[in-house]
Design an enzyme around this catalytic site. Structure first.
Site, short mmCIF file in Angstrom:
data_model
loop_
_atom_site.label_atom_id
_atom_site.label_comp_id
_atom_site.label_asym_id
_atom_site.label_seq_id
_atom_site.Cartn_x
_atom_site.Cartn_y
_atom_site.Cartn_z
CD GLU A 502 -3.09 -0.91 2.22
OE1 GLU A 502 -3.18 0.17 2.82
OE2 GLU A 502 -3.82 -1.88 2.46
CD GLN A 623 -0.49 -4.18 4.82
OE1 GLN A 623 -1.01 -4.63 5.82
NE2 GLN A 623 -1.19 -3.57 3.88
#
Length: 805
Positions: A502, A623
């Site tokens: 992201e 992440q």
């Protein structure tokens, strides 16, 4: 960041003593009670949304769309509606001016405790209150959302005067004037999603209220019955009502006696226009409220249903801090239950516990369904049916993008179209920025993966033939049509996407959004294409012919799928898998400097943007991205997937890739520690256990710095449980067998769990550091195959098999 540590839950109870304004939002989220149809936050009944408290009740699937003007730009957002507040209840001695809890004036709280009983799903609050005249009243409140009757919620309040007697007034109400203001970042957006649609009284005990959504056909109706008694005997009382737009209230006056309890039972029925088999939600709510049993009778049946759930979810783990797992499992069970299955709803990433992410459905079901597949497969099937009903929306989105097949949205809500906001606010800089996260096309692959894993766990060929295969084939068609051939690489490429990371939503040297050949996206696309081709062969002949004809899927198109699935580009650099093509050109971040300057760098993207920089410039991840492949598949299968793509890789690829990215990950998502703990489970069990403990702390200790107050992180909660259920046991469902490969970290001394598998409602697994034991409860289902170290063993109902580790 200083972590504010709440009391650890004991085996079945989460307790908080006193009152801490900084913790109130977290406590309200963690002490929420629900049943899959509704969830109510643990706010005090007398409180209101004031920046400190935030009462909120959320109903599964109840969304409303509203437009807002942000910096001169009109944007539309769909939000999970904060429905009318059913909790309001307060009291005072007659003749005094101030109600208990009214703006903190006139009544002092000398002591307070909050106790969430996980076994019984009951929230108990104890308060010692003293008013301006010195009158002391002991208050005990119990709250539940009935797990057997999902439209019912109950609040019992026991009021005991400790040093006074006289008339007592009790005010009970339903508040339909609430708004969606639970997330400070959204304060510039439209917050009102309902308008009053009537209120009234059904004498003598019931008040009712109805609201209508402002931007959708949704209607919500509530009816509240309030009874006052002592030891079951009704107390003489006078009642007067106050009815105005969006507010229905009764004031009940009784005679209170020193030391004698006044028990107030408030039973609330809630229905909406989305409910099945309900013609008029208001009539249904009024009827149920009037006829419902009393609190004690409802509590007994509620406890019975929770006892059934806990038996089916038995997990005993021997390590310090294991009791937090029950809290997380509790929240998973009350977010999506049997009552959710008929509602046509997905799995909201933040549960039904707040307004974070606007209540949208992301890919978090990927983490939740692995838990359901082997516990409640009927719930997994319901989630997949939610996706199937939105297949046409996914097809339309693909067409609008110039593609064939089905393109599922990154954020979904009511109708299955893209709900990702066009802009998002960076609270550190105060700037509204373009939101490109909708380019996470991998969500479609997650849907396909969930279909396949459900089939592997259950053998439900009927679902595969009726619904699952069609989704798989249309998602595969999308990937085959999205991939384009690059003559220079002599491979197919997928351009302009965003991966699970992201952070990286564009190249720093490019004008357009997205990155090319995200490894996770490409490898998973190859897997989807291969599974779609396999699915065609698995279908019964008549259904295969029917489906191929319906989709117009001929041999030539399937041949292209085969070619694309074997020739997609996967980038490498420095002997590891690249996160995306060109990743090696990014700069290294000075991690130590940023850790010194900022106590919390989990949202590194916001920090850099506020400094006038961009995370797109750096080898820094929010992440797990590439490593998600090793979360979904064992290392040997990842090697096989890459070899199928004609890449020669060794057994050390996982270790090298994992350690490369672990040093460059900020863990800005609660899912990140779950994935990294999983990936390292077999190569570095010490590091895996440390990350598991980080994941376990995510919500109970609110390590993200206040985000839990906006709603729990459901995927991470389920993921921590699944780490025990599948990862450390090494449990796989493939080739019609349960496969075991236990690798318990040293602090995890013993693990016991019970699963459902292929018609068996009691597959008991017990694992320690020396042996694994599989026991089937007696029954009529067929024997199962259990695999260990490449050898299959047949286990019959009523039998036990031991495997020496």
């Amino acid at each position: 960041m200083v972590v504010r540590k709440p009391p650890d839950p004991d085996a079945w109870t989460l307790r908080y003593e006193g009152f801490d304004p900084a913790e109130e939002g977290l406590r309200e989220a963690l002490c929420a009670v629900g049943n899959g149809y509704l969830v109510t936050r643990g706010a005090a009944p007398e409180s209101r949304a004031d920046g400190l408290h935030y009462p909120g009740t959320y109903l599964a699937g109840c969304y409303d769309r509203a437009t807002s003007t942000v910096h001169g730009r009109t944007v539309a957002n769909e939000d999970l509606v904060n429905c009318p507040n059913w909790l309001p209840l307060t009291f005072r001695a007659q003749g005094t001016d101030t109600w208990f809890g009214a703006d903190g004036q006139g009544v002092e709280i000398l002591a307070q405790s909050l106790e969430l009983d996980l076994r019984r799903a009951v929230l108990t609050r104890r308060v010692l209150a003293v008013d301006a005249a010195g009158r002391r009243t002991h208050v005990v409140q119990r709250r539940l959302a009935h797990m057997g009757q999902p439209h019912l919620a109950c609040l019992e309040t026991v009021l005991i005067p400790e040093n006074w007697s006289g008339p007592m007034e009790i005010r009970t109400a339903i508040d339909g004037t609430v708004t969606n203001t639970g997330v400070p970042r959204y304060q510039e957006l439209t917050s009102r999603h309902t308008s009053p649609a009537g209120q009234g009284l059904d004498p003598p005990e019931v008040v009712w209220l109805q609201v209508a959504a402002t931007g959708s056909p949704l209607r919500i109706a509530l009816a509240a019955r309030t009874r006052v008694h002592r030891a079951g005997a009704p107390l003489p009382a006078t009642r007067r009502e106050v009815l105005r737009d969006g507010w229905a209230e009764q004031v009940i006056t009784v005679d209170a006696a020193l030391g004698e309890p006044v028990i107030v039972d408030k039973t609330v029925a809630i229905y909406t226009s989305r409910d099945v088999a309900v013609e008029d939600p208001l009539r249904a709510a009024r009827r149920l409220a009037a006829r419902a049993e009393g609190f004690e009778a409802l509590l007994a049946t509620h406890e019975l249903r929770w006892a059934e759930l806990w038996r089916r979810c038995r997990t005993e783990a021997a390590f310090e801090g294991a009791d937090a797992l029950r809290l997380y499992l509790f929240h998973v069970l009350q977010t999506f239950s049997e009552h959710s299955a008929d509602l046509d709803v997905g799995v909201p990433a933040r549960g039904l516990h707040g307004e974070g992410y606007r209540g949208h459905v992301f890919w978090d079901e990927l983490f939740v369904l692995r838990l359901f597949d082997l516990r409640f497969p009927e719930l997994s099937r319901a989630v997949l049916r939610y996706r199937y009903r939105r297949l046409d929306a996914a097809r339309q989105m693909a067409r609008e993008a110039g593609r064939r097949g089905a393109m599922y949205p990154w954020q979904s809500g009511c109708d299955g179209f893209e709900e990702t906001p066009q802009v998002h606010l960076n609270p550190l800089s105060g700037r509204w920025l373009p939101d490109r996260s909708h380019l996470q096309r991998h969500v479609g692959s997650a849907v396909a993966y969930n279909v396949w894993q459900y089939y592997q766990a259950t053998g439900d060929s009927e679902f595969l033939a009726a619904s699952g295969a069609e989704m798989l084939l249309e998602i595969a068609r999308f990937w085959a049509d999205t991939a384009t051939y690059d003559p220079a690489k002599q491979r197919y490429v997928i351009r302009g996407v965003v991966g699970p990371d992201e952070y990286h939503d564009a190249y720093p040297w490019a004008a357009g959004p997205g990155v090319d050949d995200n490894t996770y996206t490409n490898v998973l696309a190859s897997w989807v294409l291969a599974r779609a081709l396999e699915t065609v062969d698995l279908l019964p002949a008549y259904r295969r012919d029917e489906l191929l004809e319906r989709l117009g899927l001929d041999v030539g198109e399937r041949d292209r799928w085969q070619e694309v699935s074997r020739r997609l580009h996967v980038p490498f650099h420095d002997g590891v898998l690249s996160q995306f093509d060109g990743y090696e050109r990014l700069e290294e971040l000075d991690w130590e400097t940023y850790r010194r300057r900022y106590p919390n760098i989990r949202r590194l993207d916001r920090i850099l943007e506020a400094e006038g920089d961009s995370v797109n410039r750096y080898k820094a991840s929010k992440q797990a991205d590439v490593l998600m492949l090793y979360y979904l598949f064992p290392a040997r299968e990842v090697r096989n997937l890459l070899r199928r793509l004609s890449y020669r890789v060794g057994h050390d690829l996982l270790s090298k890739t994992a350690h490369y990215y672990l040093r460059r990950t900020a863990h800005g998502s609660t899912l990140s520690s779950v994935v990294h703990a999983w990936v390292l489970a077999h190569s570095d069990r010490t590091a895996s256990w440390r990350l598991f403990r980080d994941a376990l702390a995510a919500d109970i200790h609110d390590i993200q710095g206040g985000t839990t107050a906006e709603g729990i992180h459901l995927g991470a909660m389920a993921g921590t449980i699944d780490l025990l259920q599948r990862c450390y046991i090494g449990l796989e469902t493939r080739a019609d067998a349960l496969w075991l490969d236990p690798r318990l970290p040293s602090p995890l001394r013993r693990l016991e769990t019970e699963l459902r598998y292929r018609g068996h409602w009691g597959v008991q697994l017990t694992v320690d550091h020396e042996r694994a034991t599989v026991t089937l409860r007696p029954g009529q289902s067929a024997p199962i195959q259990v695999g260990y170290h490449g050898t299959l063993t047949t286990v019959h109902p009523g039998e036990t098999r031991d495997f020496t580790l």
